[in-house]
Design an enzyme around this catalytic site. Structure first.
Site, PDB file in Angstrom:
ATOM      1  N   CYS B  77     -21.750  -0.737   2.829  1.00  9.46           N
ATOM      2  CA  CYS B  77     -20.827  -1.874   2.749  1.00  9.46           C
ATOM      3  C   CYS B  77     -21.513  -3.112   3.297  1.00  9.46           C
ATOM      4  O   CYS B  77     -21.357  -4.216   2.793  1.00  9.46           O
ATOM      5  CB  CYS B  77     -19.590  -1.638   3.595  1.00  9.46           C
ATOM      6  N   ASP B 583     -22.465 -55.929  11.212  1.00  7.04           N
ATOM      7  CA  ASP B 583     -22.821 -55.738   9.827  1.00  7.04           C
ATOM      8  C   ASP B 583     -21.802 -56.521   9.004  1.00  7.04           C
ATOM      9  O   ASP B 583     -20.651 -56.620   9.392  1.00  7.04           O
ATOM     10  CB  ASP B 583     -22.751 -54.248   9.505  1.00  7.04           C
TER      11      ASP B 583
END
Lengths: 125, 901
Positions: B77, B583
């Site tokens: 598994c 900015d």
């Protein structure tokens, strides 16, 4: 100088030396944390008027989980802060509260309560 | 400590209830649990092994997760699951351990999510993760009811385990939320004839028991309440201790100074009555020391064992010295050479305990207020969400909301998680997150933030962030991190306070010796009083609290106003800035072009020009075109369908609308098509000078006018910049735009220094240039394009972009887009640092001035000597003063809002 004065003087000097030695120059041994499965290093720290153990030695680069168990209600110890890791936890009394992080750089990091009265040290090797 | 596998309680390793099963010893809290285990050990052992998931994020962006896998029966598994996991993008490592039934996955958080990993495990045929629900079940009378319910629940698909404790009538159910939910659980139990109510639920995608981790404290009100309760209990207990010791203090004080207070003769020194009174005083102060003052001893002892000393040490030593001396004086007065030396100081013991307890109690109350901000944030979390599943609306706990769920929100309701509106629109009150008091209009495609309140309309949205990824969870985490960080000042204080308490003890001993040797008679009494006073007046608490408490209030106050301060260091630097670099796009301006002007010519109307140009732009995908279309929509114009659309690169676009040929472009395009622009050319130059982008419009071969589009300045940018200049800061604008546009914007908002035509990658370099001029520079920008510049600057302030608040490069995040946040952040950091300095000054001055006075330094000159009682009062209230001063910061008001009101 009378006898009792000499006694007080010498006693005082000895006491001062003792206090200075005990608190400043002797050091308590650290507790090395065993790492478990998955490399997790886990330790239980009891909080009651102080941290015990208060010096914890861990390996760098592996995750650390410190489980704090606060066994008192005194407000002093309510918070534990790891300033170098930006971690803090509010310790609920009589409950295990974990703080998890990965120390990457070896060194000595302090942890403390909110007002710096209770202190512990994390040694990363 | 071991864990009782039956009830999950922590039990001591030496618990008398033990059982051995498969060579392993299990410990239990009680006989009951042991019996249960012995009856069916397999059941508990299996559960014991399914360990909870853990989750970690490393600094390099790799996230690690450990998931318990359910239903694994074979070694193969493991490989199946591993293979399936490795198919996912961004998986660095996937290891499934068949023995521990755990999957360890390391993955790139940006590329794959936990839910995808869980899905992938499901795909390979296994299950992982579970939710926990605590239910209160009433109507159970016997153990058989318990096992009946447990069996029934465990037999239900989707429930991993159920354990019920009859004593507390509580059930703990672990289940998979996608298969079963609370109403279904409730249904099952009620069908069996019992009543169910919810105590608390705790769900984590990974099935981890987050309640026990520090991070888990956030977002859940449970532990917060518990801490609050613990604090209240502590307050009450301290108050009782205060009252008790205060009541004892009064008679003790009276009879300690019989001559001073002028008591009747029978109470005077030397009388038998006073002797017995003193004797009983010694007895009644014992409970004061060992009950009301017990925490001083336990605290001092614990510290002593760790080779450290704290406030408790000082108090414990002080009160013990006073009590011991007094008791010796009462019991063996004859050992003192002088009768006057047989003095009692029981009052010192009682009063010190009373006052210090009162001080501690008041401190708890005041500190509760200091952390209000974060509590408020945590309390914002919605409890439930109305989710559409299987075509039906259903209320589920907010913890069970998964990504991509569609959630319905009605007017007046709280938005449970972060997401994007998919249907409907509304005005949303985001003040609790952004600090912006005016509700924001949101439409389809807009982002909504969890914990904000829907005001007017109903809408559906898709969950994009849940659990600890939501903006709120991130904010809480950032605030907590900042509150636990240290300012550089604090590091200095820490060094001092590490030596402080032992130094005080040494000072007390030295003072004792000096007073004994050269002090006035009775030397022993003076020496003792001075030593005790020194011990008691020193207050390491005030020193230790000074910085963190102000930081806590300041950072919390910031969060209330939509300003997230990353660390104490950021706060300290922010008030020393010289220059602010802004900015342009998205910071000073909205960052999105908008239609600003329409110039008409040759008899065309504004609406006609706009309608035609917007219709043409419908076929284009240019952002400027979008601005024109939006402009037209705002005027409620009905747009037409363009045909024969053609984009001429570098010139503009053309198309036929309503049978007429429409040209939209620059002057070159007009010339090429032989269109006379006439005096429009001058107008266009003028618009360009204002920083706008003009586009000529020609309809049917004739010049019709100009539409101008520009990135508009945010409404409050100008005011904010003026305020920054007022605060003595140099404001610089940085942009990639050409000089002309940049200058135009700079003029509009009043910026003096412009850095134009800067490539995005060179922004950091320009910040460095400013730093080389010897300036402390803050950079304000968005967190993505400007990240290098933000990191380069001394302080990077990121303008928030919706729900992304944890911007790595920034020191301060402004959730609200306004530049006013910058002003506020700086004002707040100034106010906080001022507060910290006041506190530190107070604490230092108090301790450095108080100690020599207590040691009796002033006595030879002025005859001033402090009473230990005064010292106790001063000590008890010094930390209260510090906390109270820090709480003043809660009233911090940005200077703006005053000007506006």
């Amino acid at each position: 100088m009378t006898l009792d004065e000499i006694f007080v003087l010498i006693g005082g000097i000895l006491l001062i030396a003792l206090v200075a030695w005990y608190f400043w120059f002797s050091s308590s041994e650290g507790t090395r944390v065993q790492s478990g499965t998955g490399g997790l290093q886990e330790a239980l720290i009891k909080v009651k008027g102080g941290y015990s153990p208060n010096v914890i030695v861990v390996d760098a680069g592996k995750p650390v989980r410190l489980n704090f168990l606060r066994e008192e209600t005194a407000a002093c110890s309510e918070q534990v802060i790891f300033p170098d890791f930006g971690k803090q936890a509010t310790l609920t009394p009589h409950k295990t509260i974990s703080v998890e992080f990965i120390p990457d750089t070896p060194g000595e990091y302090e942890f403390q309560c909110a007002m710096g009265m209770l202190r512990g040290k994390l040694i990363v090797e | 400590m071991a864990k009782d596998v039956v009830c999950g309680m922590e039990v001591d390793n030496d618990s008398p209830y033990q059982s051995t099963y498969k060579d392993k010893t299990f410990k239990f809290c009680s006989e009951n649990c042991k019996t249960k285990f012995d009856e069916n050990p397999e059941k508990y052992v299996a559960r014991h092994q399914d360990s909870p998931a853990t989750y970690q994020i490393t600094t390099n962006g790799i996230e690690k997760i450990q998931l318990p896998i359910v239903d694994m029966h074979c070694a193969s598994c493991a490989t199946t699951i591993e293979k399936e996991l490795r198919k996912l993008p961004g998986i660095k490592k996937a290891v499934v351990n068949g023995a521990t039934e755990n999957a360890y996955v390391e993955y790139e958080g940006s590329e794959v999510s936990v839910s995808k990993i869980i899905d992938s495990i499901k795909k390979s045929g296994y299950r992982t993760g579970y939710a926990k629900l605590r239910l209160h079940i009433s109507g159970m009378h016997c153990n058989s009811c318990v096992s009946q319910i447990e069996e029934e629940l465990e037999g239900t698909s989707g429930i991993l385990s159920a354990s019920i404790d009859l004593g507390t009538e509580a059930a703990l159910v672990k289940y998979i939320p996608s298969k079963v939910d609370y109403p279904a659980l409730k249904n099952i139990i009620e069908r069996m004839g019992y009543q169910v109510s919810e105590i608390s639920h705790k769900y984590d995608e990974n099935g981890s028991d987050t309640q026990n981790t520090a991070e888990g404290n956030q977002g859940s009100s449970d532990p917060v309440d518990e801490n609050e309760q613990a604090r209240n209990r502590e307050y009450k207990s301290l108050m009782w201790k205060f009252i008790f010791s205060a009541v004892i203090s009064i008679p003790v004080m009276i009879f300690s100074y019989p001559d001073f207070l002028g008591l009747p003769d029978q109470f005077q020194r030397g009388t038998d009555l006073l002797y017995w009174i003193w004797f009983s005083m010694g007895v009644v102060t014992l409970p004061v020391m060992f009950w009301a003052g017990s925490h001083f001893y336990t605290g001092a002892w614990a510290a002593f064992k760790n080779r450290s000393a704290n406030m408790h040490t000082l108090i414990a030593v002080g009160i013990t010295a006073a009590w011991l001396y007094s008791t010796v004086a009462v019991l063996f007065p004859e050992i003192f050479p002088n009768e006057a030396l047989a003095e009692v100081f029981y009052d010192v013991t009682a009063v010190v305990v009373a006052l210090v307890n009162l001080g501690l109690a008041l401190e708890i109350k005041a500190k509760g207020r200091s952390s209000e901000a974060i509590k408020k944030l945590m309390g914002l979390q919605a409890k439930t969400a109305r989710v559409v599943r299987d075509g039906k609306e259903q209320d589920i706990p907010v913890e069970e909301v998964v990504l991509d769920d569609i959630i319905v929100v009605r007017p007046g309701e709280k938005i449970p998680v972060d997401g994007e509106i998919v249907e409907g629109s509304s005005a949303i009150d985001e003040s609790m997150i952004t600090g912006e008091s005016i509700p924001v209009e949101k439409h389809k495609g807009d982002e909504v933030i969890g914990a904000t309140i829907n005001k007017t309309g109903s809408f559906k949205f898709q969950a994009t962030k849940v659990g600890k990824d939501t903006a709120l969870a991130q904010i809480v985490q950032m605030v907590e991190e900042a509150q636990s960080s240290k300012t550089p000042i604090q590091r200095v204080v820490d060094k001092v306070s590490g030596y402080f308490v032992p130094a005080v003890i040494i000072l007390a001993i030295a003072a004792f010796v000096v007073w004994y040797l050269i002090g006035p008679a009775p030397a022993l009494i003076y020496a003792l009083v001075v030593a005790v006073t020194v011990l008691i007046i020193a207050c390491p608490c005030a020193l230790g609290l000074a910085t963190p408490i102000s930081l806590m209030v300041g950072v919390g106050k910031g969060a209330e106003n939509g300003i997230l301060i990353r660390s104490g260091e950021a706060l300290e630097t922010a008030q020393k800035l010289d220059t602010i670099v802004l900015d342009k796009t998205g910071t000073i301006t909205e960052g999105q072009p908008k239609l600003t002007d329409i110039v008409t010519a040759n008899g065309f109307s504004e609406d006609e020009i706009l309608n035609m140009s917007a219709s043409v732009e419908r076929a284009s995908e240019h952002p400027l075109g979008e601005a024109i279309i939006k402009g037209a929509e705002e005027r409620e114009l009905t747009l037409l369908n363009p045909i024969n659309f053609n984009a001429v690169p570098g010139h503009g676009v053309e198309a036929e609308v309503d049978g007429r040929k429409v040209l939209l472009g620059n002057v070159k395009m007009m010339r090429d098509n032989g269109i006379d622009t006439g005096n429009l050319l001058d107008q266009s130059t003028k618009l360009a000078d204002e920083g706008k982008t003009p586009m000529f419009v020609a309809i049917g071969g004739k010049a019709a006018g100009i539409v101008a589009v520009a990135d508009t300045v945010k409404t409050d940018s100008k005011e904010a910049i003026a305020q920054l200049k007022n605060m003595g800061l140099e404001v610089v604008m940085i942009t990639g735009d050409n000089q002309r546009t940049a200058d135009a914007i700079a003029r509009q908002v009043g910026v003096d220094r412009v850095m134009a035509e800067v490539l995005p990658e060179d922004k950091a370099l320009n910040v460095q240039k400013l730093q080389n001029e010897g300036k402390r520079v803050a950079m304000v920008g968005d967190g993505i394009n400007d990240a290098p510049a933000l990191a380069q600057a001394d302080i990077g302030l990121a303008i928030g972009t919706g729900t992304d608040v944890a911007i790595e490069a920034s020191d301060i995040t402004l959730i609200k887009g306004s530049l006013k946040g910058v002003v506020l952040a700086i004002q707040l950091s100034k106010a906080t640092m001022r507060n910290i300095k006041q506190n530190l000054f107070g604490a230092f001055a108090y301790n450095t001035a108080g100690l020599p006075v207590a040691a009796g330094l002033l006595y030879p000159f002025f005859g001033i000597l402090l009473s230990p009682l005064i010292a106790a009062a001063a000590m008890a209230f010094s930390s209260v003063t510090v906390v109270t001063n820090a709480n003043r910061l809660r009233k911090f008001q940005p200077k703006f809002s005053k000007a506006n009101k």
